[in-house]
Design a protein around this motif. Sequence first.
Motif, PDB file in Angstrom:
ATOM      1  N   TYR A  85       0.827  -1.203   0.000  1.00 16.68           N
ATOM      2  CA  TYR A  85       0.000   0.000   0.000  1.00 16.68           C
ATOM      3  C   TYR A  85       0.866   1.259   0.000  1.00 16.68           C
ATOM      4  N   LEU A  86       1.930   1.243   0.774  1.00 17.52           N
ATOM      5  CA  LEU A  86       2.772   2.435   0.890  1.00 17.52           C
ATOM      6  C   LEU A  86       3.532   2.750  -0.398  1.00 17.52           C
ATOM      7  N   VAL A  87       4.091   1.722  -1.052  1.00 16.23           N
ATOM      8  CA  VAL A  87       5.015   1.999  -2.158  1.00 16.23           C
ATOM      9  C   VAL A  87       4.322   2.173  -3.501  1.00 16.23           C
ATOM     10  N   HIS A  88       3.121   1.615  -3.675  1.00 16.01           N
ATOM     11  CA  HIS A  88       2.557   1.575  -5.031  1.00 16.01           C
ATOM     12  C   HIS A  88       2.161   2.959  -5.537  1.00 16.01           C
ATOM     13  N   TRP A  89       1.566   3.791  -4.664  1.00 10.94           N
ATOM     14  CA  TRP A  89       1.052   5.077  -5.142  1.00 10.94           C
ATOM     15  C   TRP A  89       2.166   6.049  -5.527  1.00 10.94           C
ATOM     16  N   PRO A  90       3.212   6.233  -4.716  1.00 11.52           N
ATOM     17  CA  PRO A  90       4.310   7.093  -5.185  1.00 11.52           C
ATOM     18  C   PRO A  90       4.907   6.622  -6.503  1.00 11.52           C
ATOM     19  N   LEU A  91       5.023   5.307  -6.698  1.00 12.37           N
ATOM     20  CA  LEU A  91       5.542   4.796  -7.971  1.00 12.37           C
ATOM     21  C   LEU A  91       4.675   5.232  -9.139  1.00 12.37           C
ATOM     22  N   ILE A  92       3.367   5.098  -8.978  1.00 10.88           N
ATOM     23  CA  ILE A  92       2.443   5.496 -10.049  1.00 10.88           C
ATOM     24  C   ILE A  92       2.572   6.981 -10.344  1.00 10.88           C
ATOM     25  N   VAL A  93       2.576   7.792  -9.288  1.00 13.36           N
ATOM     26  CA  VAL A  93       2.637   9.249  -9.468  1.00 13.36           C
ATOM     27  C   VAL A  93       3.929   9.663 -10.161  1.00 13.36           C
ATOM     28  N   PHE A  94       5.055   9.144  -9.703  1.00 10.97           N
ATOM     29  CA  PHE A  94       6.334   9.548 -10.286  1.00 10.97           C
ATOM     30  C   PHE A  94       6.457   9.066 -11.733  1.00 10.97           C
ATOM     31  N   SER A 154       5.925  -2.647  -7.880  1.00 10.95           N
ATOM     32  CA  SER A 154       5.353  -2.382  -6.557  1.00 10.95           C
ATOM     33  C   SER A 154       5.433  -3.622  -5.680  1.00 10.95           C
ATOM     34  N   PHE A 155       5.113  -4.779  -6.261  1.00  9.93           N
ATOM     35  CA  PHE A 155       5.204  -6.026  -5.505  1.00  9.93           C
ATOM     36  C   PHE A 155       6.645  -6.294  -5.070  1.00  9.93           C
ATOM     37  N   ALA A 156       7.580  -6.087  -5.977  1.00  8.65           N
ATOM     38  CA  ALA A 156       8.983  -6.352  -5.652  1.00  8.65           C
ATOM     39  C   ALA A 156       9.464  -5.442  -4.517  1.00  8.65           C
ATOM     40  N   LEU A 157       9.133  -4.166  -4.590  1.00 12.75           N
ATOM     41  CA  LEU A 157       9.542  -3.238  -3.537  1.00 12.75           C
ATOM     42  C   LEU A 157       8.842  -3.550  -2.218  1.00 12.75           C
ATOM     43  N   ALA A 158       7.589  -3.996  -2.309  1.00 10.46           N
ATOM     44  CA  ALA A 158       6.851  -4.344  -1.099  1.00 10.46           C
ATOM     45  C   ALA A 158       7.502  -5.526  -0.386  1.00 10.46           C
ATOM     46  N   VAL A 159       7.939  -6.518  -1.155  1.00 11.19           N
ATOM     47  CA  VAL A 159       8.612  -7.679  -0.565  1.00 11.19           C
ATOM     48  C   VAL A 159       9.901  -7.238   0.134  1.00 11.19           C
ATOM     49  N   LEU A 160      10.681  -6.388  -0.533  1.00 10.68           N
ATOM     50  CA  LEU A 160      11.911  -5.882   0.079  1.00 10.68           C
ATOM     51  C   LEU A 160      11.611  -5.078   1.341  1.00 10.68           C
ATOM     52  N   MET A 161      10.605  -4.227   1.269  1.00 14.62           N
ATOM     53  CA  MET A 161      10.244  -3.405   2.417  1.00 14.62           C
ATOM     54  C   MET A 161       9.812  -4.279   3.592  1.00 14.62           C
ATOM     55  N   PHE A 162       9.037  -5.297   3.292  1.00 11.52           N
ATOM     56  CA  PHE A 162       8.530  -6.164   4.351  1.00 11.52           C
ATOM     57  C   PHE A 162       9.662  -6.904   5.057  1.00 11.52           C
ATOM     58  N   HIS A 163      10.565  -7.495   4.273  1.00  8.47           N
ATOM     59  CA  HIS A 163      11.601  -8.337   4.861  1.00  8.47           C
ATOM     60  C   HIS A 163      12.789  -7.539   5.403  1.00  8.47           C
ATOM     61  N   CYS A 164      13.040  -6.357   4.847  1.00 12.48           N
ATOM     62  CA  CYS A 164      14.221  -5.590   5.249  1.00 12.48           C
ATOM     63  C   CYS A 164      13.908  -4.447   6.216  1.00 12.48           C
ATOM     64  N   VAL A 165      12.645  -4.039   6.283  1.00 17.04           N
ATOM     65  CA  VAL A 165      12.291  -2.918   7.144  1.00 17.04           C
ATOM     66  C   VAL A 165      11.235  -3.312   8.175  1.00 17.04           C
ATOM     67  N   GLU A 166      10.092  -3.793   7.683  1.00 17.06           N
ATOM     68  CA  GLU A 166       8.993  -4.104   8.601  1.00 17.06           C
ATOM     69  C   GLU A 166       9.358  -5.165   9.635  1.00 17.06           C
ATOM     70  N   ARG A 167       9.760  -6.339   9.160  1.00 17.80           N
ATOM     71  CA  ARG A 167       9.987  -7.468  10.069  1.00 17.80           C
ATOM     72  C   ARG A 167      11.118  -7.214  11.071  1.00 17.80           C
TER      73      ARG A 167
END
Length: 682
Positions: free
Chosen positions: A329-338, A359-372
Amino acid sequence: MEWGNNSVAAPAGEVQAGTAASVVIAVPGRYRAEIDGLRAIAVLAVLFFHLRISGFSGGFVGVDVFFVISGFLITSIVAADIEAGRFNLARFWLRRVRRLLPALFATLALSCIGAFLLFAPQHLESFARSLAAASLGVSNILFWRETGYFDLAARMKPLLHTWSLSVEWQFYLVWPLLLSASLGWHPRSTVWLILTIAAFSFCLIFAFQDGSFWLLSRTWATEWIADGRTTVFYNTPFRAFEFACGAALARLPKPRSTIVHELLVMAGLALVGSAILCLDSGSGAPAWNVLLPTLGTAMVLHADRSRWAGLILRNGPAVYLGRISYSLYLVHWPLIVFCEYGLLRTLQPVEASLVGLLSFALAVLMFHCVERPYRAGRGFATPARLALAGLVSFSLLSYAMSGGMPWRLQSVAAGVELADAAALEGITGSLDCQDFCEFGNLQSPKKVLVVGDSHIDHYTRALNELGGKDFHFLLAEAGNCYFGAEFQTRTNGAVTQHCRNATDQAARWLTAGGIVAVIQGQRWPGYRNLLERKLGGAPADMADLAKLYPTMLGDIATLYTGFYGPIILIGHAPNTNLICEVRPAYLSLPCPIPSRTEHVAFEASFHAFASAHPGFDLVDPVGVLCSATECHATDSAGHSLYVDDHHLSIFGARLVVPKIIERLRTDLSVASRQPMSQSTMR
């Protein structure tokens, strides 16, 4: 929107063997995988809606699904802690910080880089405001005051989607306190209090959604609540309905029959799916639009013993997608806008698919490298220090970007001029008359009637500068209003007051006599499918320019029946990709060339018209502002010729107005006929 633990806390007093560090602890209840499945449906709906995927016109209701889930989970966890005597408000907020801020701050940081590299000064300035608001948890209020969620400008705001997170933070600030007070005072009445809040919030939506609520008639309320639908969309009191519906489920008894659980899940998914597939941004009233996804989500959450229907939500891919839904949810909208900002157009289907995959690829990275890591306590800072560091850092960045950073641009002059509202006002081509006014040499016998919409208004300042000594100009101008004899701008039965003011005054001036010439300008192609007949109000849909232009020109000829002076028509200013001239050049990006089809068609129609109406002349800005291959957005000194994509600045107007004055003087000098003392304007 709650992306936290899916475990529903165990009832007070229920204990099990704990870890080696503690003898006995209260342990969370069983994990409900179907909640992650619901998150997956919600985030995919939002993603496909933003990517304009066909069939997902109601994908915006995914946010409603998230809010219901949030109300359910937060109430379940907080209420269980309160009843067990272990609830701590500070600890609750710190858990929320650890859960939500790391991914949010990472998204804000990446968005800052994108905005710095791509955005023109005025858009960077807007981004700076949204950055500060998102950091403080009040971006929903900022975007409510600025614009609507579904308008075109929304797709130039990479942090627009943080409005829902701000609503979530505001919910976190109030809800635990309310639950603590209610459960401490009268636990058995808590569910009725929650249901009362839900009913009250739903009534508020009804009261405000169409702007007819009695409070909105007050002057201060009209200023603040100009658009009831936007108010309902962005503000937390109206979103309390979804939160409270989810919260009530945590206090209501579950059905005993397994069949009922199966039916609830199937019916709930049907309601959510129908909302996603059938609604759109203009369909129905907000109150009814929010009802389908809210009730559907509540049904699914209430059925925790569904076996077969629940498999739709409990399968591995759905559960994993639900787990990464916050990052997605966080990464997809800025990607679209830019991406759309860089291309200066909407994404094509293949491009939309690529952006979705990225967006999916960045979300996976964000989840495993930042969120968790942060959720597991392996972050670089404690929650309190993280929140403080983020607040300070993004406040400083917001301040640094607030001036638009025009030094990034090749055309620094244009960048400064378009950087903020004050600078933009300094280069406007308008004298800022309200509906009508007189300017120039008010003692001159050469009275010139100036008529049209905002595309005549942007010449008024230059007309006053270059022709004000010789001519007495009488301006009747109304933005978005067509001036004609038999047609008017479509108004759905009620002529807008500023249109009536301008057209009536123009008619009075013309009828009074003494007018030696008329100058009329407007955005000619802008009235496709926007005209109606004055008598009867029948729509006059003319999408074909070959039909629209001759109809408008013939109507204007009828308008000036009985007037024998020269009539000079001004073609509309050519569209321009202004962003191309006032954005940084760090990246090599395409600049699409605006089509001249509308201008070619108008010129052809006018030549055919002029052969039968010799009193009419044409001044086309294209001949001044464009070369054989392109139309210019800045002059030789780097000043912006435009204030937006099609309205000229004073610098642009000063290039066109000499042609108007020259044509006016020529026509008057060769005119052998004098204007009649009495003329009509229908």
